[in-house]
Each structure stands twice: as C-alpha cells, then as structure tokens.
Design an enzyme around this catalytic site. Structure first.
Site, short mmCIF file in Angstrom:
data_model
loop_
_atom_site.label_atom_id
_atom_site.label_comp_id
_atom_site.label_asym_id
_atom_site.label_seq_id
_atom_site.Cartn_x
_atom_site.Cartn_y
_atom_site.Cartn_z
N TYR A 48 -75.70 45.30 12.99
CA TYR A 48 -74.67 44.27 12.92
C TYR A 48 -73.91 44.34 11.59
O TYR A 48 -74.49 44.58 10.53
CB TYR A 48 -75.29 42.89 13.05
CG TYR A 48 -75.65 42.52 14.47
CD1 TYR A 48 -74.67 42.37 15.43
CD2 TYR A 48 -76.97 42.31 14.83
CE1 TYR A 48 -74.99 42.02 16.74
CE2 TYR A 48 -77.30 41.95 16.13
CZ TYR A 48 -76.31 41.81 17.07
OH TYR A 48 -76.63 41.46 18.35
N LYS A 64 -103.86 23.87 6.90
CA LYS A 64 -102.64 23.26 7.45
C LYS A 64 -101.71 24.34 7.97
O LYS A 64 -101.91 25.53 7.72
CB LYS A 64 -101.96 22.40 6.38
CG LYS A 64 -101.51 23.13 5.12
CD LYS A 64 -101.15 22.10 4.03
CE LYS A 64 -100.82 22.76 2.71
NZ LYS A 64 -99.49 23.36 2.64
#
Lengths: 368, 368
Positions: free
Chosen positions: B259, B39
């Site tokens: 940042y 999956k």
C-alpha cells in the site's frame, strides 16, 4: 446482570449505519455488483452480526481473508457466495469444499494444486483468479500471468468465478500507480474476457466507473472510514466507544501523571481515569496525543496510555459531570475513527481491527 | 483437522517458561510473597492456562484489572486469592462477593460504598487499600489519604487485606520518583502498620529489598519482558510467533511493494508474503521497520504492514527454504518481544496484549 455493569467501556456498533454505507456504495456502481469485505471479523466489528445484516439488505457476496473466517461467516450467511482472499492454504482444501467457500488462487502453484484436486475428485471446483498489478503481495506476478495466458489449459477443472486485482494507492486519487494498475489489469483481463472482473476496493469505487468492472469489493468504508483522506467523508459513522470514569482527582504542579512521569501538570486542574488501555486496542501511541469528549468538551489524554487505563484532563468539565461512572467518548461524534487514527499516527483500519474483547458490545440493528 | 492448518501463524506459549520466571522473581524476594499479575488475559497469553500453571507451582495470589477477568480466573483457580485492581465499579458488587474477589479500593468514595455494603449485609467484606504516591491514575490521592488517617473508622466493616501503591518509573532504576514514592508509601504505610504492604511490580523487584514489603506483584516480566530496559534480560522468553509463507515472488526495480507504494525495490530479489497483519496485533508501525527470521537469517519487513498480510525481503534465504508453508519467526530467539517492541516504537507489554485471536495457539506445559 449485564456485562456492561463491569466493563470499562461500551462499544456501540450501528448495523443500520453499515447497511446505509453499503447501499451508498452500491448506488455508485450502476450495473456492477457490490460485495462486502468482512475479513478480520468485519474489521473488528463482528462478522457474525455484520454479515446477516448486509445479507438482509441484499448483499450476496462476501470476502474474507482466511479459511476459518469463511467457516464462521458460512454459519450466519448460508446462501451467500464467500470468497477467501488468502487462498487454499495446504490442509484447508476439504474445509473450503465442505463449506462452499471460493478460494482466490494467487499463484500458478495454487492453480496447479486446486486443479489437481478437481481432477482427483472428478468434478470441477470453483475459484477466483488474482492477477497482481502492483501490490507485490498476493496474486500472480507478471511472469506467471504470461505463462497462464499462453497455457490456459492450466485452469482445466477449475470454474473461475472472477478475475481480480487489488489497488495499492486507491486512496490517493492522483497517484500514477492507479492508472498503471488499471492498464495492466485491462490487458490481463482482455485475455480472460469471458470471466467476471473485480478491481475496486472502497477507495477504488471513488476513482470512477472505469474502475468498477463487474464486482466491487468495499471494506473499510462500510465501517465509516473515509475513502479519500483529507476530503469530506461521505460515510456514516458506525462505531461509538464510551469509556467510563473510574475516578477523578485534583492535580497541581509539580505533580506528574502516569508511567515515566511523562506528563507534568502545568496548572491546578482535574484528571479522570477511564478503564480502557492499550490491552483494549486503544493504542499506546495515543499517549499525550489522543483525546476524548464529554458532551462537546474536548478532554485530552494526559500521560501515557497504560494497559488497562487512561488519564484525561477534565478540568474544563463541570465537577458534577466529570464523576465516577460518567461516559467519555473515545470514539464518537466529535472524534470519529479517522480522527483517532490520525492522533495515533495510523489509519482507521487499525483502530477498528484493534477494538478489544473486554468492551461491552451493543448492536443497533433494524429490529431495534 | 487442526486449526493450525488454516491459520496464518502459530503462537507457541511456554507455560514452563512463565513458571520459571515466576520462580526466579520469587527467589529474589526473601520473605515476601510473590503474586502474579494476570490482567488483560495474562498479558494476552491466556489467563485460563497461565493461572493454573502458576497455581500448581505454588502461586496463591493473582491480580486482575476488571471484575469480569476475576470471574474468569476464579473458574480455573478455585483456591486462589484474586484481587481486582479496578475496584468495585457500581453494579459489580454482587459478582465480586459471589466469586470471592477482593476489590482494590481506590478512593474514599470506594471505601464508603464498600463499607456501606458490608453494613447492609451485616458481615465484613474484604478489600485492599490503594494509596497513590505518584501515578495520579488510581488510588487515594494525598488529601484523601490524610482524611483516612485522621478518620480510620471509615474502614469499619472492611477487612483490609493489603495496603498498596504503584511505581511510575520502576524500569528506570535511577529515576528520583522511585525514592520519593517509596518515602511517601512508607509514611502512609506507617499509619496502617497492622496491614500487609505491597509496592513492587516486575521492575520494582529489581530496585532492591526495601521495595519488596510483604507482597510483590510482578506482571510483564513473567511473560519475558526485561525488567530493566537496556540491560541484559534475565527472564526466559515464553512466546514464539511463527508466520507461514503464503507466496514468494521475484521482484526488481522499479517495482514497489504494498500500500502507498512505500517500499521501492532497490535490486533484484525475492519477497515473501506471510498471513499475519495488524488485525493480528502485528502493529502497523512495524511497516518498513520490523523483521522476521528464517533460521538465523534476518528477513526485513518491506512495505506497509497490511490488515492480514506482511511482505518480507527473503533474498538472503535459499530458494528451497523460502517457500510457501515455511515458517518465519516474527517473535522468536533472534527477535524477542522487546526487540519487536523497539522496532514498533512501543514496549513489550503492548506487543503481548495485542497478540491476535486468529493465531493457532500451542501451549507448552509440564504435562508435555
């Protein structure tokens, strides 16, 4: 049969909202041009849909991170100027030129290689010049900038479109680094005063006109993320993620829910399972902390987020509303991107770029 | 020109290693069949490559989460048995039947709808029966199981292939829920003794033969994640992620990196920028905590992970080794998936399923 019948969730992306956000930011800029940053597949929302919508609204300039992204945008924005922030990585030069992409030169090494290529070709090549003023990430460091100022002939053969820099703390209006970066950029820019200058990202636009220069480069606020965390968000929300309930069950003490038995049921109630999980970018850090909404009712995540599924406490929702097939807002009016990000311990940017490939995507645009 | 020349990183996936892991798990099972859970696009590694490789090695049974995943696997595994864990969601019935997919029935509602469809078609339909024993996520809850045992005619028209359940805490060998779930599953299974039974996931196989029943369903350990956290991992590593250096710069106090200026440079050194970020699934929670390796040398992430870029302290690497274009192992021999996951505060499953779409993917298989 539409894929929406099979998928675990529907992701609705409002292109009109993105355009409205771009127009709002543009309206703040007076004489500066407003570009649009559409790197990382337009922050996960689909550059091939976002770029044409913005181009129709008048946006002429786009920024991407990587060469392959530029190639994809060129296909849907044939007339646009497309800048590639990552620069001319070795091996990509012909692709850049063939697709009329403008690389951002981040170092003296980039400048030398790009200038040499122009020389070999016998024709000038376009590029931008990135001066680092405080990110220490990409761009000419101060020593290389000083050399370039002393030896401007290094740019021979290169048609420099823009000199730029990037703010590290623009979302904190009072951070001292903003003014320091501005001063450093003004000093460098003074030496390249014949070039267009570009400095502001989304939050940078909100720092005021002295940060705008000739070209602003908003990105994340186009997609609804607030430019100033903690303050009222002026941007339109453009993303709605609606998971579908697969199953609802009654639960009661002393039952536990999900992997690791991390949620202990405190009282009799109901749990709904929705077909969305961390494989869809619904971060596992939302385990026992995130929430959905059914209408106006908050339905908290209980237990761990698993790969393909989440479980939500729907005890407060009427039985006939919380049923298989019913939608649950995982991102929506009551829980916008920034709220989901806060619950996940991250920023809206990461929620957006993580939006998964299994969702059925619906675009709202001017044609609707 | 190969995409690898442009992309920020190369993701190498060792199909031989996945097959070796499947054979190892199969060797632990004595008489039980060994399926493979593929999956979420084979946990991010590419179901269209993984399924055929496992099928060639003798794997006859696959599990996916959603109907669309089953359709994709059917294209590459025409002879396999493919089970869909999410069940027959409304609207997907014809697709399931057309592609010979076996849905897992998770509720009396699922059973009724699937049985009604068989009746209308005048021919039996295959399915699995999922009894919940402690996940409270999908599967018949105890009250519905009790009803089904009293009224087995509810299964008329349905050819039940397997009765199954799912362990919540299999990776904690001593967790009391394991034995409790086993007891509950044995009790329910006794009522469906004519059916094949399936219980164990990857970690469940390591709980011992009484957990194996007729069909085991390993997933994540096929892809290298250790079945028992904290113990020696017997699985082969099958993923290597090599980012490429874009730029290297000298840094010194009082400079900051990235940042929010979250990393303060402590001493003179060098920082390398690599073209991988959270938009590539390199989780932002690795900011200031993750690391890469250049050869045997650890190069820690400094500053925040940004959307398309990370910055690493390469001060300990020789100047001529840490240069633009050089590879950095972001997942590799010294920092396997489980290590990266621990640094990010999550599990290997989320690192794998997050592996991004911008990487240049290279598959190693038997044909190489």
């Amino acid at each position: 049969m539409s894929k929406s019948d099979h998928s675990g969730a529907v992701l609705t992306i409002d292109l009109n909202g993105i355009v409205a956000n771009w127009l709002l930011l543009k309206s703040m800029l007076a004489d500066a041009e407003c570009a649009a940053v559409i790197k990382a597949d337009a922050y996960g929302l689909g550059a091939e849909r976002v770029a044409p919508a913005l181009a129709r609204a008048g946006c002429e300039t786009f920024f991407v991170a990587q060469v392959d992204e530029g190639v994809a945008v060129r296909r849907v924005a044939p007339a646009a100027t497309i800048h590639v922030l990552g620069g001319p990585v070795p091996g990509s030069e012909e692709t850049l030129i063939d697709h009329q992409l403008v690389p951002v030169l981040n170092s003296l090494g980039d400048i030398e290689a790009w200038g040499d290529l122009a020389h070999v070709r016998g024709a000038p090549l376009p590029a931008d010049l990135h001066i680092d003023t405080g990110m220490a990430r990409l761009g000419l460091p101060p020593d290389e900038t000083a050399i370039l100022i002393r030896e401007p002939e290094r740019l021979d053969g290169i048609e420099v479109a823009t000199v730029m820099s990037h703010l590290a703390c623009a979302d904190e209006a009072d951070h001292p680094l903003n003014r320091q970066q501005l001063a450093d950029f003004l000093r460098a820019r003074h030496k390249f005063s014949h070039l267009k200058a570009s400095f502001a990202n989304s939050s940078g636009i909100f720092l005021g006109p002295e940060y705008h220069f000739d070209l602003a480069r908003p990105g994340v606020s186009l997609y609804g993320v607030g430019p100033r965390p903690g303050e009222t968000n002026p941007m339109a929300q453009v993303v709605r993620l609606q998971g579908k309930i697969l199953q609802v069950r009654d639960v009661d003490r002393p039952q536990t829910v999900g992997y690791g038995a991390s949620h202990r049921v405190a009282r009799r109630g109901r749990v709904a399972t929705v077909g969305v999980g961390y494989a869809d970018g619904y971060l596992r850090s939302l385990s026992n902390s995130g929430c959905g909404y059914m209408g106006d009712i908050r339905v908290p995540i209980v237990g761990r987020v698993s790969m393909d599924l989440i479980t939500l406490d729907v005890s407060d929702v009427a039985d006939d509303a919380a049923r298989p097939g019913a939608p649950v807002d995982l991102i929506g009016p009551h829980n916008p991107v920034d709220s989901v990000a806060a619950e996940a311990g991250t920023i809206g940017h990461e929620i957006l770029t993580g939006l998964g490939s299994r969702y059925h995507r619906v675009y709202l645009d001017g044609a609707d």
